[in-house]
Enzyme design. Sequence first.
Site, PDB file in Angstrom:
ATOM      1  N   SER A 144       0.876  -1.337  -0.052  1.00 16.94           N
ATOM      2  CA  SER A 144      -0.026  -0.130  -0.059  1.00 16.94           C
ATOM      3  C   SER A 144       0.847   1.144  -0.054  1.00 16.94           C
ATOM      4  CB  SER A 144      -1.019   0.042   1.229  1.00 16.94           C
ATOM      5  OG  SER A 144      -1.634   1.286   1.568  1.00 16.94           O
ATOM      6  N   TYR A 157      -1.245  -0.358  10.568  1.00 13.65           N
ATOM      7  CA  TYR A 157      -1.421  -0.897   8.745  1.00 13.65           C
ATOM      8  C   TYR A 157      -0.165  -0.503   8.295  1.00 13.65           C
ATOM      9  CZ  TYR A 157      -3.491  -1.186   4.452  1.00 13.65           C
ATOM     10  OH  TYR A 157      -3.719  -1.454   3.143  1.00 13.65           O
TER      11      TYR A 157
HETATM   12  P1  NDP Z   1     -11.587  -5.982   0.978  1.00 11.95           P
HETATM   13  O1  NDP Z   1     -11.548  -6.137   2.393  1.00 11.95           O
HETATM   14  O2  NDP Z   1     -12.429  -5.686   0.104  1.00 11.95           O
HETATM   15  O3  NDP Z   1     -11.258  -7.727   0.596  1.00 11.95           O
HETATM   16  C1  NDP Z   1     -10.276  -8.466   1.365  1.00 11.95           C
HETATM   17  C2  NDP Z   1      -9.965  -9.839   1.179  1.00 11.95           C
HETATM   18  O4  NDP Z   1      -8.850 -10.485   1.666  1.00 11.95           O
HETATM   19  C3  NDP Z   1     -11.091 -10.563   0.741  1.00 11.95           C
HETATM   20  O5  NDP Z   1     -11.057 -11.444  -0.219  1.00 11.95           O
HETATM   21  C4  NDP Z   1     -10.977 -11.702   2.236  1.00 11.95           C
HETATM   22  O6  NDP Z   1     -11.655 -12.602   2.215  1.00 11.95           O
HETATM   23  C5  NDP Z   1      -9.577 -11.466   2.183  1.00 11.95           C
HETATM   24  N1  NDP Z   1      -9.003 -11.605   3.753  1.00 11.95           N
HETATM   25  C6  NDP Z   1      -9.272 -10.885   4.681  1.00 11.95           C
HETATM   26  N2  NDP Z   1      -8.635 -11.354   5.778  1.00 11.95           N
HETATM   27  C7  NDP Z   1      -8.157 -12.632   5.348  1.00 11.95           C
HETATM   28  C8  NDP Z   1      -7.606 -13.659   6.179  1.00 11.95           C
HETATM   29  N3  NDP Z   1      -7.293 -13.610   7.474  1.00 11.95           N
HETATM   30  N4  NDP Z   1      -7.032 -14.605   5.624  1.00 11.95           N
HETATM   31  C9  NDP Z   1      -7.444 -14.767   4.222  1.00 11.95           C
HETATM   32  N5  NDP Z   1      -8.137 -13.951   3.604  1.00 11.95           N
HETATM   33  C10 NDP Z   1      -8.154 -12.749   4.101  1.00 11.95           C
HETATM   34  O7  NDP Z   1      -9.879  -5.549   0.796  1.00 11.95           O
HETATM   35  P2  NDP Z   1      -9.289  -4.878  -0.545  1.00 11.95           P
HETATM   36  O8  NDP Z   1      -9.526  -5.549  -1.835  1.00 11.95           O
HETATM   37  O9  NDP Z   1      -9.633  -3.436  -0.625  1.00 11.95           O
HETATM   38  O10 NDP Z   1      -7.579  -5.177  -0.279  1.00 11.95           O
HETATM   39  C11 NDP Z   1      -6.887  -6.039  -0.775  1.00 11.95           C
HETATM   40  C12 NDP Z   1      -5.423  -5.745  -0.587  1.00 11.95           C
HETATM   41  O11 NDP Z   1      -5.065  -4.512  -1.037  1.00 11.95           O
HETATM   42  C13 NDP Z   1      -5.143  -5.639   1.045  1.00 11.95           C
HETATM   43  O12 NDP Z   1      -3.990  -6.251   1.296  1.00 11.95           O
HETATM   44  C14 NDP Z   1      -5.021  -4.212   1.261  1.00 11.95           C
HETATM   45  O13 NDP Z   1      -4.297  -3.871   2.223  1.00 11.95           O
HETATM   46  C15 NDP Z   1      -4.664  -3.485  -0.060  1.00 11.95           C
HETATM   47  N6  NDP Z   1      -4.906  -2.318  -0.343  1.00 11.95           N
HETATM   48  C16 NDP Z   1      -6.112  -1.794  -0.364  1.00 11.95           C
HETATM   49  C17 NDP Z   1      -6.474  -0.479  -0.726  1.00 11.95           C
HETATM   50  C18 NDP Z   1      -7.596  -0.120  -0.627  1.00 11.95           C
HETATM   51  O14 NDP Z   1      -7.937   1.525  -0.772  1.00 11.95           O
HETATM   52  N7  NDP Z   1      -8.941  -0.768  -0.697  1.00 11.95           N
HETATM   53  C19 NDP Z   1      -5.513   0.460  -0.654  1.00 11.95           C
HETATM   54  C20 NDP Z   1      -4.003  -0.125  -0.457  1.00 11.95           C
HETATM   55  C21 NDP Z   1      -3.852  -1.379  -0.294  1.00 11.95           C
HETATM   56  P3  NDP Z   1     -13.367 -12.640   2.838  1.00 11.95           P
HETATM   57  O15 NDP Z   1     -14.004 -12.270   1.678  1.00 11.95           O
HETATM   58  O16 NDP Z   1     -13.521 -14.235   2.947  1.00 11.95           O
HETATM   59  O17 NDP Z   1     -13.610 -11.778   3.941  1.00 11.95           O
END
Ligand code: NDP
Length: 248
Positions: A144, A157
């Site tokens: 990020s 974070y």
């Molecule tokens: P979401 O919360 O929309 O989706 C998260 C995803 O990760 C889901 O598929 C969820 O599964 C999975 N997940 C969460 N916790 C776990 C766990 N303990 N074990 C396995 N899978 C897990 O997040 P985003 O799509 O926004 O984020 C994706 C990545 O991008 C992350 O690493 C985030 O930090 C990064 N990011 C996001 C930004 C943003 O603005 N959105 C900006 C910068 C980085 P389930 O559906 O089963 O809960």
Amino acid sequence: MSLQTTLHGKKALVTGGSRGIGAAIAKRLAADGATIAITYAGNKAAADATVASIEQAGGTAFAFQADAADPAAQRAGIEQAVAALGQIDILVHNAGVAAFASLDEDSDALFDHQFGVNVKGLHVGTRAALPHIAEGGRIILIGSVSGELAFPSTATYSATKAAVAALARGWAKDLAARNILVNTVQPGPVDTDMNPANGDFAQQMIAAIPLRRYGTADEIAGAVAFLAGPDASYITGTTLNVDGGVAA
Ligand code: NDP
């Protein structure tokens, strides 16, 4: 829909592929020709929807529940994915969590959970996958811009995401002799369940983004597809910001 073939024959594992950025990455790599495995934490319906979307477009995908914060479950999920795919050519560590807390509000539990998913889960998962990653493989970590920038109430974070980029730089050197390329994609604010592009926080963020809008999950997936593909064959150990200029 006609499938492109830049990743034809490749096998890709995307953690956290049930929703948001991970789902977009899984669909994009599938559209580029890869066979896909995704993991998810608990949202089976969303994971099944990602698989169904890929299959309806003519691709092949599998989904496995694997809590990245639980090392045994993470290893088991990787093993299931390897059993389904046969090998891993592209490993995308996308699963992540964010908890907003100022230093006054922060706690051991919030620290451990964010580092457990965002850093240790990725570390455990990469070590479990590595014996199955062929020479020429790609490892792409979703960090990020928070790893480089401070925002209020996101210090822990941010620390996890700084660690992600540091791991990629080190692993790039460790794995260069095997021609396994390791890079980090650092999204800026992207409209997902984690960070919806509405509300007060989003309005503050948008004011700080030179392009004056949130990114889309598809725009992050495009960068991942580039790093996974043949045009990125001389890129390793780098961080690619996809952030509307917010970190510039
Ligand atoms: P979401 O919360 O929309 O989706 C998260 C995803 O990760 C889901 O598929 C969820 O599964 C999975 N997940 C969460 N916790 C776990 C766990 N303990 N074990 C396995 N899978 C897990 O997040 P985003 O799509 O926004 O984020 C994706 C990545 O991008 C992350 O690493 C985030 O930090 C990064 N990011 C996001 C930004 C943003 O603005 N959105 C900006 C910068 C980085 P389930 O559906 O089963 O809960």
